[in-house]
Design an enzyme around this catalytic site. Structure first.
Site, PDB file in Angstrom:
ATOM      1  N   GLU A 138       0.806  -1.233   0.000  1.00 12.68           N
ATOM      2  CA  GLU A 138       0.000   0.000   0.000  1.00 12.68           C
ATOM      3  C   GLU A 138       0.833   1.274   0.000  1.00 12.68           C
ATOM      4  OE1 GLU A 138      -2.651   0.059   3.350  1.00 12.68           O
ATOM      5  OE2 GLU A 138      -3.534  -1.897   2.909  1.00 12.68           O
ATOM      6  N   GLY A 139       2.158   1.165  -0.126  1.00 14.66           N
ATOM      7  CA  GLY A 139       2.994   2.350   0.028  1.00 14.66           C
ATOM      8  C   GLY A 139       3.259   2.711   1.472  1.00 14.66           C
TER       9      GLY A 139
END
Length: 334
Positions: free
Chosen positions: A302-303
């Site tokens: 998801e970063g």
């Protein structure tokens, strides 16, 4: 600037701008005058000067960080490579949009604008054990989604992903680009058991044997996914705009590696936000010559790890640009 083929995108990679050497020299000169012993801020000093060189400003600020999440689905999940079903990708995109995911909180904490791009979730890529994951047309379309998602007003970029099963294409890309055995690159992802890990490893090996002997951008198309291609497109666009990038975990770095293998030096505007618990990530960072800022055992994607590193970069730049010099502070240099 745009592109309509992988060869045209490759031509852009062959002519990327370099860091601003005047800004770098100016930042180095400033760093030498600040009220601290030389080198006492460790890597923060290196980060600040790296950032200054890409922004073209010897005394920069970080004011507009951007986090972009790309989502895609993968046909290879039919092989049983994930502990979660593909429907979770759609469900998690809704969670991102409603502000309920980890990356929403980390982006907010870092003062970053965040956006989510779901890419044809109702049309998964092909199962790369039997056919290329994407046609060139599909890969170019995904690259362009990433390319166009980067704001020209951003001054620091994080790209992340959501896609059930996407550690499998990431492992296949890394294996194809850097060699070795499939088992060296294949990890448990969402938490598959031993039997699932063996299936996943066999799938990676089969895909690499079938499609791995190609140029790096063709590898991205044949073994990757739409969200991986979009991340690569965004990272390349950031380079064109001289926006520094914080790389996230294994999947992000696998996507980025296709750029570096296509043209050495393509990731000079990138630093590694963290090293994840996914088994192939440390090996991949070594292959890319990147030293992670954080090591917190994360494996969410998801970063998230890169977003967590935004405040570190901001702190480095704030110290560099905000500290007084010895002369300004009236402090003896000793």
């Amino acid at each position: 600037m745009g592109f309509t083929s992988l060869s045209a995108f490759n031509a852009i990679l062959a002519d990327l701008p370099d860091a601003d050497q005047d800004a770098l020299l100016g930042a180095q000169a400033r760093n030498a005058t600040l009220t601290k012993p030389a080198g006492s801020l460790g890597r923060l000093e290196e980060i600040a000067m790296w950032y200054a060189s890409w922004r073209g400003d010897a005394r920069p600020d970080v004011n507009a960080p951007q986090v972009i999440i790309f989502a895609g689905n993968h046909g290879v999940t039919a092989q049983g490579v994930s502990a979660f079903p593909p429907e979770v990708t759609v469900q998690m995109v809704a969670n991102f949009e409603q502000g309920g995911a980890s990356i929403n909180q980390l982006s907010k904490n870092a003062g970053a604008a965040m956006s989510v791009h779901a890419i044809e979730l109702d049309r998964p890529t092909e199962d790369f054990t039997t056919a290329p994951a994407m046609s060139e047309e599909d890969c170019v379309a995904a690259l362009l989604i990433g390319w166009n998602a980067v704001s020209e007003t951003s001054d620091l970029l994080v790209v992340g992903e959501m896609g059930i099963g996407n550690t499998t294409p990431a492992a296949a890309i890394a294996n194809a680009l850097f060699g070795g055995a499939a088992a060296e690159w294949t990890g448990r992802g969402t938490g598959v058991d031993d039997a699932g890990l063996q299936i996943k490893t066999d799938v990676v090996a089969k895909g690499v044997a079938k499609f791995g002997a190609q140029d790096p951008l063709q590898v991205l198309a044949a073994l990757g996914g739409r969200e991986l291609a979009a991340m690569a497109g965004a990272i390349a666009r950031a380079r064109v705009l001289r926006i520094p990038v914080i790389l996230d975990g294994f999947i992000c770095c696998a996507a980025a590696a296709t750029l570096e293998k296509a043209h050495a030096g393509a990731l000079e505007h990138c630093i590694a936000g963290h090293v994840s618990a996914e088994s192939g990530h440390a090996r991949l960072l070594d292959a890319l010559g990147k030293q992670a800022l954080l090591d917190l055992g994360l494996r969410l994607g998801e970063g998230s790890g890169a977003a967590l590193a935004i405040p570190v970069v901001r702190a480095a730049v704030a110290c560099h640009s905000g500290m007084a010099s010895f002369a300004e502070a009236g402090v003896s240099e000793g």
